[in-house]
Design a protein around this motif. Structure first.
Motif, short mmCIF file in Angstrom:
data_model
loop_
_atom_site.label_atom_id
_atom_site.label_comp_id
_atom_site.label_asym_id
_atom_site.label_seq_id
_atom_site.Cartn_x
_atom_site.Cartn_y
_atom_site.Cartn_z
N SER A 499 49.85 55.35 28.12
CA SER A 499 49.31 56.55 27.47
C SER A 499 47.97 56.25 26.80
N GLY A 500 46.98 57.07 27.09
CA GLY A 500 45.66 56.92 26.48
C GLY A 500 44.71 56.00 27.23
N SER A 501 45.19 55.31 28.25
CA SER A 501 44.35 54.37 28.99
C SER A 501 43.35 55.11 29.88
N LYS A 502 42.16 54.53 30.03
CA LYS A 502 41.14 55.07 30.93
C LYS A 502 40.93 54.16 32.13
N LEU A 503 41.92 53.33 32.42
CA LEU A 503 41.87 52.42 33.56
C LEU A 503 41.66 53.21 34.84
N HIS A 504 40.77 52.69 35.74
CA HIS A 504 40.51 53.40 36.99
C HIS A 504 40.68 52.45 38.17
N GLU A 505 40.58 53.00 39.38
CA GLU A 505 40.86 52.26 40.61
C GLU A 505 40.03 50.98 40.72
N GLY A 506 38.74 51.08 40.43
CA GLY A 506 37.88 49.90 40.58
C GLY A 506 38.32 48.74 39.70
N LEU A 507 38.65 49.02 38.46
CA LEU A 507 39.09 47.96 37.54
C LEU A 507 40.42 47.34 37.98
N ILE A 508 41.30 48.17 38.52
CA ILE A 508 42.60 47.66 38.96
C ILE A 508 42.43 46.74 40.16
N LYS A 509 41.63 47.17 41.13
CA LYS A 509 41.40 46.34 42.31
C LYS A 509 40.72 45.02 41.94
N GLU A 510 39.80 45.09 41.01
CA GLU A 510 39.11 43.88 40.55
C GLU A 510 40.08 42.93 39.83
N TYR A 511 40.97 43.49 39.04
CA TYR A 511 41.94 42.68 38.29
C TYR A 511 42.82 41.87 39.24
N VAL A 512 43.25 42.52 40.33
CA VAL A 512 44.10 41.83 41.30
C VAL A 512 43.30 40.83 42.12
N ALA A 513 42.11 41.23 42.56
CA ALA A 513 41.29 40.38 43.43
C ALA A 513 40.95 39.04 42.79
N VAL A 517 44.77 35.55 46.79
CA VAL A 517 44.02 35.25 48.00
C VAL A 517 43.58 36.56 48.64
N TYR A 518 42.58 36.50 49.49
CA TYR A 518 41.94 37.71 50.00
C TYR A 518 42.90 38.68 50.69
N TYR A 519 43.88 38.16 51.43
CA TYR A 519 44.73 39.07 52.19
C TYR A 519 45.78 39.79 51.32
N LYS A 520 45.85 39.43 50.04
CA LYS A 520 46.77 40.12 49.13
C LYS A 520 46.06 41.17 48.27
N ARG A 521 44.77 41.36 48.48
CA ARG A 521 44.03 42.30 47.65
C ARG A 521 44.47 43.75 47.90
N ILE A 522 44.41 44.54 46.84
CA ILE A 522 44.76 45.96 46.92
C ILE A 522 43.59 46.74 47.53
N HIS A 523 43.88 47.58 48.52
CA HIS A 523 42.82 48.32 49.21
C HIS A 523 42.65 49.75 48.70
N HIS A 524 43.70 50.35 48.17
CA HIS A 524 43.61 51.68 47.59
C HIS A 524 44.53 51.73 46.38
N VAL A 525 44.16 52.51 45.37
CA VAL A 525 44.98 52.70 44.18
C VAL A 525 45.15 54.19 43.92
N PHE A 526 46.40 54.60 43.70
CA PHE A 526 46.71 55.98 43.36
C PHE A 526 47.27 56.01 41.95
N LEU A 527 46.62 56.74 41.06
CA LEU A 527 47.09 56.87 39.69
C LEU A 527 48.08 58.03 39.63
N VAL A 528 49.32 57.74 39.24
CA VAL A 528 50.39 58.75 39.26
C VAL A 528 51.09 58.80 37.91
N ALA A 529 51.83 59.89 37.68
CA ALA A 529 52.56 60.06 36.42
C ALA A 529 53.86 59.27 36.40
#
Length: 556
Positions: A499-513, A517-529
């Motif tokens: 609650s209250g977070s402004k986290l977005h897709e780019g930051l999430i993908k960067e956090y994982v990357a 290793v490269y083949y485990k990187r997230i390619h798309h992120v969907f923000l859901v309730a």
């Protein structure tokens, strides 16, 4: 505790000669009867109660406070067993479909049905009429028990009894014309006239269907006697609060076992789960053990994080038992911070194994974060290489196979499906990629069917989900495959932000990357309730795969 058999490692339980892991747990305090003895599960349960039948509460409705003490519980089981045979003409082998929310009548019904040789078949009352009809077509019931609010979902033509009707209430209040002090060996009225083999069906539960079509899992009296007799954290006269649905194998076995160990079972009967209500019930009924599914555990942790005063209501709480789905290590860490004096015990099992065949027992074992525990008494396991079929030693990942008296009889009416999962030697293929370490602790990597295949590499969704949930602004996450022309499949994530977070897709993908290793990187992120799950807390990955396909294709 007896020493392990010759050739079995005393730490891991592994036998190099047979490439099999054996349980190192001590046997139950009271020996389990031999399998050839004529015995129903209810008779075994009542005989294992203490010599002087307990007088404290057996069942309590958390919402209404309705209380059923042990003498009354036994009396109602006896009376209902008599009525089932004499008035409803239920005979051994008949399947009884049970569609009802949690309540004090449900365990009474379970015990009474099984005591006369009938087969209990509970289902989720939240299902649609069409879904319920499909399940009934699998088990072919001759009678149904339900409540007024969902009675319209029962297939037409099926004899139906309402648990909230005057008729049913008259059944459980009748004088069964039997006497006794309620000590060892007490059985329901008329049960001595029914011949019940331990190998006879006692229950039919339905597999979740989250990875395929639902199947009717046949459990025997022997299955239930074995699982309910397995030592655990329950203690006589202590109170356990059950929030897990009683139609799910976890809740089903938990409610049956509470009677066997003379434990007070508090049933959470609210229509929707509310963490604050649960914690209030812990205080009100002096609960020592709390049974939860992972989503409920998260809700409890969130409530404590939002209001530290809620922990003060749980001074009697000693243990939380969580099963039905894997728990992320980050959630375990958050729970320990908020409830430092409460042990979190995990277990692991399938509907096909009559609930958990391995579990965490004791404070020291609970510190093994990420493990679902050690094999229960009487269990054997193998870790099998998925391509070669070779059994592997400790420390190597592979498919977990298990064997023991807890393994189902089979899928009703489906020989091919049964033989695909259960071989002639009694080994059940779990379909889970697991590892057993040098100390015999089992770790689940992921479902084999859920593994994402990226250019020949295997990516475990659970690994990425656990990583995502270490981010301070992420509450929940689910990872599923998405088809890709070049790679075959790529990981995509569904994320619930705090609650209250402004986290977005780019930051999430960067956090994982930065951490994989490269083949485990997230390619798309969907923000859901929220993340869709079934009643046991398992992620409904099929639904998310469909949603990902729709969301991504709509952007193209």
């Amino acid at each position: 505790m007896l020493p392990p058999p010759a050739g079995v490692d005393p730490h891991s339980g592994y036998c190099a000669a047979t490439r099999t892991f054996h349980s190192l747990r001590p046997p139950p305090p009271t020996p389990i009867p031999p399998p050839d003895r004529l015995l129903s599960f209810p008779a075994a349960a009542f005989s294992l109660l203490h010599t002087h039948f307990p007088s404290h509460p057996a069942l309590i409705d958390s919402a209404t406070g309705e209380t059923l003490h042990f003498p009354s519980f036994l009396s109602r089981v006896r009376a209902l067993a008599t009525a089932l045979r004499s008035e409803l003409r239920v005979t051994p082998g008949d399947v009884a479909f049970v569609l009802a929310p949690a309540g004090v009548h449900v365990p009474v019904l379970y015990y009474a049905l099984m005591s006369i040789g009938a087969v209990v078949s509970p289902a989720n009352p939240a299902l649609t009429a069409g879904e319920i009809s499909s399940l009934a077509s699998l088990s072919n019931p001759s009678i149904a028990f339900t409540v007024r609010t969902v009675a319209g979902k029962i297939p037409t033509g099926l004899t139906t009894v309402l648990l909230d009707s005057p008729r049913f209430l008259s059944f459980i209040s009748q004088d069964p014309h039997c006497h006794g002090d309620g000590g060892d060996g007490v059985v329901a009225a008329g049960e001595d006239a029914v011949v019940i083999q331990q190998s006879d069906p006692a229950a039919i539960l339905y597999s979740s269907g989250t990875t395929g079509r639902a199947k009717a899992v046949v459990m025997t009296h022997r299955n239930l006697i074995t699982m309910a007799s397995t030592p655990g954290v329950a203690k006589v006269a202590e109170a356990a609060l059950l929030t897990v649905p009683m139609f799910h194998v976890f809740g089903f076995v938990f409610c049956l076992r509470a009677v066997l160990v003379a434990q007070t079972l508090v049933l959470y009967t609210a229509r929707r789960f509310n963490a604050r209500d649960v914690l209030n019930a812990v205080s009100r009924f002096q609960v020592t053990t709390l049974a939860l599914a992972p989503p409920a555990l998260l809700a409890i942790v969130r409530a404590a994080e939002d209001d530290s005063s809620v922990v003060a209501r749980t001074t009697t709480l000693q243990a939380v038992i969580c099963g039905g789905a894997a728990i992320a290590p980050e959630l375990v860490r958050r729970f320990s911070l908020e409830f430092p004096d409460v042990c979190l015990f995990q277990g692991y099992g399938l509907t096909e194994t009559t609930a958990g065949f391995c579990r965490v027992i004791g404070v020291e074992e609970s510190k093994r974060t990420g493990s679902v525990g050690r094999l229960s008494w009487g269990a054997e396991a193998k870790i099998v290489h998925r391509e070669t079929g070779a059994a592997l030693p400790p420390g190597m990942p592979g498919e977990l196979w298990v064997r023991g008296h807890f393994v189902m009889k089979g899928y009703l009416g489906e020989k091919d499906a049964t033989s695909a999962i259960l071989n002639s030697e009694g080994w059940l293929r779990t379909g889970d990629l697991c590892c057993i370490d040098e100390d015999g602790f089992i770790y689940i990597v992921d479902r084999l069917k859920d593994l994402i295949k990226y250019k020949g590499f295997q990516v475990a969704p659970a690994e990425l989900e656990n990583l995502l949930q270490t981010h301070p602004d992420i509450d929940e996450a689910a990872v599923v495959p998405y088809p890709d022309y070049d790679a075959g499949e790529v990981p995509v994530a569904f994320v619930v932000r705090r609650s209250g977070s402004k986290l977005h897709e780019g930051l999430i993908k960067e956090y994982v990357a930065k951490q994989v290793v490269y083949y485990k990187r997230i390619h798309h992120v969907f923000l859901v309730a929220s993340i869709p799950k079934n009643a046991a807390g398992k992620i409904l990955r099929k639904d998310l795969v469909k949603l990902a396909l729709h969301q991504i294709s709509s952007k193209l």
